[in-house]
Design a protein around this motif. Structure first.
Motif, PDB file in Angstrom:
ATOM      1  N   MET A 396      47.016  37.650  26.395  1.00 49.23           N
ATOM      2  CA  MET A 396      48.013  38.405  27.168  1.00 49.23           C
ATOM      3  C   MET A 396      47.547  38.714  28.586  1.00 49.23           C
ATOM      4  SD  MET A 396      47.564  42.302  25.715  1.00 49.23           S
ATOM      5  CE  MET A 396      45.951  43.106  25.756  1.00 49.23           C
ATOM      6  N   LEU A 397      48.495  39.042  29.456  1.00 42.71           N
ATOM      7  CA  LEU A 397      48.170  39.482  30.806  1.00 42.71           C
ATOM      8  C   LEU A 397      47.495  40.850  30.757  1.00 42.71           C
ATOM      9  CD1 LEU A 397      51.509  38.476  32.614  1.00 42.71           C
ATOM     10  CD2 LEU A 397      49.394  37.151  32.413  1.00 42.71           C
ATOM     11  N   GLY A 398      47.807  41.649  29.748  1.00 41.60           N
ATOM     12  CA  GLY A 398      47.209  42.980  29.597  1.00 41.60           C
ATOM     13  C   GLY A 398      48.197  43.913  28.933  1.00 41.60           C
ATOM     14  N   TYR A 399      47.757  45.146  28.655  1.00 40.90           N
ATOM     15  CA  TYR A 399      48.670  46.164  28.140  1.00 40.90           C
ATOM     16  C   TYR A 399      49.433  46.763  29.321  1.00 40.90           C
ATOM     17  CZ  TYR A 399      46.105  46.026  23.710  1.00 40.90           C
ATOM     18  OH  TYR A 399      45.537  45.631  22.516  1.00 40.90           O
ATOM     19  N   GLU A 408      39.271  47.442  27.186  1.00 35.85           N
ATOM     20  CA  GLU A 408      38.597  47.699  25.903  1.00 35.85           C
ATOM     21  C   GLU A 408      38.643  46.479  24.990  1.00 35.85           C
ATOM     22  OE1 GLU A 408      40.530  51.088  24.220  1.00 35.85           O
ATOM     23  OE2 GLU A 408      39.877  52.428  25.840  1.00 35.85           O
ATOM     24  N   VAL A 409      39.645  45.604  25.175  1.00 34.91           N
ATOM     25  CA  VAL A 409      39.799  44.466  24.246  1.00 34.91           C
ATOM     26  C   VAL A 409      39.588  43.102  24.895  1.00 34.91           C
ATOM     27  CG1 VAL A 409      41.287  45.708  22.622  1.00 34.91           C
ATOM     28  CG2 VAL A 409      42.329  44.437  24.522  1.00 34.91           C
ATOM     29  N   ILE A 410      39.784  42.981  26.214  1.00 33.44           N
ATOM     30  CA  ILE A 410      39.549  41.699  26.890  1.00 33.44           C
ATOM     31  C   ILE A 410      38.299  41.865  27.756  1.00 33.44           C
ATOM     32  CG2 ILE A 410      40.449  39.943  28.471  1.00 33.44           C
ATOM     33  CD1 ILE A 410      43.270  40.809  27.717  1.00 33.44           C
ATOM     34  N   ASP A 411      37.245  41.102  27.449  1.00 32.81           N
ATOM     35  CA  ASP A 411      35.993  41.289  28.177  1.00 32.81           C
ATOM     36  C   ASP A 411      36.028  40.543  29.513  1.00 32.81           C
ATOM     37  OD1 ASP A 411      35.190  38.605  27.794  1.00 32.81           O
ATOM     38  OD2 ASP A 411      34.049  39.085  25.977  1.00 32.81           O
ATOM     39  N   PRO A 412      35.022  40.728  30.368  1.00 31.92           N
ATOM     40  CA  PRO A 412      35.046  40.106  31.705  1.00 31.92           C
ATOM     41  C   PRO A 412      35.101  38.582  31.670  1.00 31.92           C
ATOM     42  CG  PRO A 412      33.426  41.887  31.635  1.00 31.92           C
ATOM     43  CD  PRO A 412      33.897  41.693  30.232  1.00 31.92           C
ATOM     44  N   ASP A 413      34.695  37.958  30.554  1.00 28.53           N
ATOM     45  CA  ASP A 413      34.760  36.505  30.444  1.00 28.53           C
ATOM     46  C   ASP A 413      36.083  36.000  29.880  1.00 28.53           C
ATOM     47  OD1 ASP A 413      32.138  36.080  31.453  1.00 28.53           O
ATOM     48  OD2 ASP A 413      31.329  36.706  29.511  1.00 28.53           O
TER      49      ASP A 413
END
Length: 543
Positions: A396-399, A408-413
């Protein structure tokens, strides 16, 4: 005896078929040009039918009607209704405008509706007037004064929707072509609220690229062509219906069949028979209900070839019946989550029954998966349990409006951390062993409820079972089995379960408590709410 070191739990999907680069609207237009006279949509409850040509014309009318109300690119349009044709038309119409469709769970009550409308800044809401015991119109009236962004409500089954269509039919479809030329496949077009087990739900924001490709590749792995007819008793407001169903169909020129506004086992079986459906979707509890229908044998299901079971782990006996009694020899198991559009892994048509009941398949095209140690983040060797992470076009693009919760759920990589525990075998097949928070630690032993549930399914009197951990002074946690009995069977006692398990399960895996129920607490998408079960269990056990 030394073993060769196992390779790491990381796998990449095939890339032979390229990703789609177009928008949902452009992709639909391609199907319409190729298959104008083929059926696109059938609604069994009303008998209404759409060819691709008629479907496209109605989508354009809805889009132009919404535009006349001031809806443009980036505006949020909510939809709050059970499964029906207008839901699907609105899905494609908003995509053509570049508007963002906010899907609202039909089970929501006014306080949840109000939260979503405000959190997403919904400008226009399309809503059913009522369904079953829900008076949607009254709830909209109640919350509307407190929803600052909401300027318009379009109620179905009445003058609002009719006027919207009429206005749209008088508009110029060339305008939509101009709008379409300005849209990007990376634009957000969908916000789906994932049922928060704690706190308020979060709005996963998905793009054309996210959901169009996911629907397309799920359909590719099901072998879809324009000859397929997909029966969809799963909710549209969730990815299972609108992505794996609707977008998988239109990206292949296939037809979607809506058996009923909400799940109904006889209506689903009747729809498959009457419409010669080749594919049927459901969560395991739906298939369990269909197979248990007293008139099951009277329905001609010979047209079925494939289908998808997802949303929860599939019991082995249910899978065998779906293949043997329903004829779904190519049935596919999918694993995913709303945040990944949704599917990350899928079984293939030529996978053995053993693979289809013991795993959730392999990683999908153009995606990567890995299993990591939740404490260190390092990839674990194949065969070891860890947290499943996935990366690729589907993330996803994000919340919506919540960058901290996104981080909190998508890390920098770019890896999405799913919160699910998994094991990858030497061939790259994944088994989900539970939610990291469902794992039960009893006296220092890590116990995975799934393993115990699978064993208890083999009891002849058990229709369905869920295992949870409950607090225990001595061991920290103890196991409790919630059991649904087959019709006519006597309720199981803890003693009977212990007797059945002794000698066949390690003693520490045998549930100490047994609770017989008619139904499990569920989300509308068919996911079991173990959080609620644990809360009820604490009360039952006097905790």
């Amino acid at each position: 005896m030394s073993h060769a070191p196992s390779q790491p739990s990381h796998s990449s999907g095939p890339t032979g078929t390229p990703l789609l680069g177009d928008t949902v609207g452009a992709n639909l237009a391609r199907a319409v040009r190729a298959f104008p006279e083929r059926e696109a949509l059938v609604e069994c409850a009303t008998g209404r039918r759409w060819t691709y040509a008629r479907f496209a014309a109605d989508v354009d009318a809805v889009a132009l009607g919404l535009r006349a109300k001031g809806v443009g690119r980036g505006d949020r349009v909510g939809i709050w209704a059970p499964n029906r044709a207008e839901w699907t038309l609105t899905q494609y119409a908003t995509a053509k405008l570049g508007a963002i469709l906010v899907t609202v769970n039909p089970a929501y009550r006014s306080h949840e509706l109000e939260y979503v409308l405000n959190q997403a800044g919904v400008r226009l809401l399309v809503a059913a007037r009522q369904f079953k015991s829900s008076d949607y119109a009254a709830m909209v009236d109640e919350v509307r004064p407190r929803c600052a962004a909401l300027t318009d409500v379009v109620l179905l089954d009445g003058p609002d929707w009719d006027e919207l269509l009429l206005t749209g039919r008088q508009g110029d479809p060339a305008v939509l072509a101009g709008i379409g030329a300005e849209l990007s496949a990376d634009d957000p077009i969908n916000v789906q609220y994932t049922s928060g087990t704690t706190g308020f739900p979060k709005g996963a924001t998905l793009s054309h690229r996210n959901i169009l490709n996911n629907g397309y590749f799920v359909g590719e792995l099901c072998g879809y062509t324009e000859q397929d007819r997909i029966c969809l008793p799963v909710p549209f407001y969730h990815c299972f219906g609108m992505v794996m169903g609707n977008l998988a169909a239109t990206s292949h020129g296939a037809c979607t069949v809506i058996p009923a506004p909400a799940f109904d086992a006889p209506a689903t079986l009747a729809a498959v028979a009457a419409e010669s459906c080749t594919s049927l979707y459901g969560v395991p509890t739906m298939f369990i209900a269909e197979l248990a229908d007293p008139d099951f044998d009277s329905y001609d299901l010979s047209s079925l070839r494939t289908g998808i079971m997802a949303g929860a782990p599939c019991p082995i006996e249910v899978m065998k019946d779906v293949i043997g009694r329903m004829g779904m020899t190519e049935v596919s198991i999918c694993y995913g989550m709303t945040e990944t559009s949704p599917v990350s892994t899928q079984t293939r048509a030529d996978d053995s029954i053993e693979r289809r009941v013991s795993t959730v398949g392999r990683v999908g095209p153009h995606l990567e998966v890995k299993v990591v140690d939740p404490a260190t983040g390092r990839t674990v060797p194949r065969g070891d349990t860890g947290e499943l992470c996935t990366r690729g076009y589907s993330v996803m693009l994000g919340y919506w409006g919540e960058p901290e919760r996104t981080a909190e759920v998508i890390d920098p990589d770019g890896w999405m951390h799913t919160g699910d525990l998994a094991v990858m075998d030497e061939d790259g097949y994944l088994s989900i062993t539970g939610r990291s928070k469902d794992m039960v630690i009893r006296g220092g032993e890590n116990l995975y409820p799934r393993e115990i549930e699978e064993f208890l399914y083999t009891h002849p009197d058990v229709l369905d079972v869920q295992v949870i951990g409950v607090p225990d002074a001595r061991y920290g946690e103890e196991l409790m089995a919630w059991v649904r009995m087959r019709e006519g069977a006597r309720p199981l006692t803890a003693e009977a379960v212990r007797e059945y398990c002794t000698g066949r399960l390690a003693h520490f895996k045998i549930p100490r408590y047994v609770h017989v129920v008619d139904e499990f607490p569920m989300t509308v998408t068919g996911k079991i709410r173990k959080v609620e079960m644990r809360e009820q269990a604490a009360r039952l056990l006097g905790g």
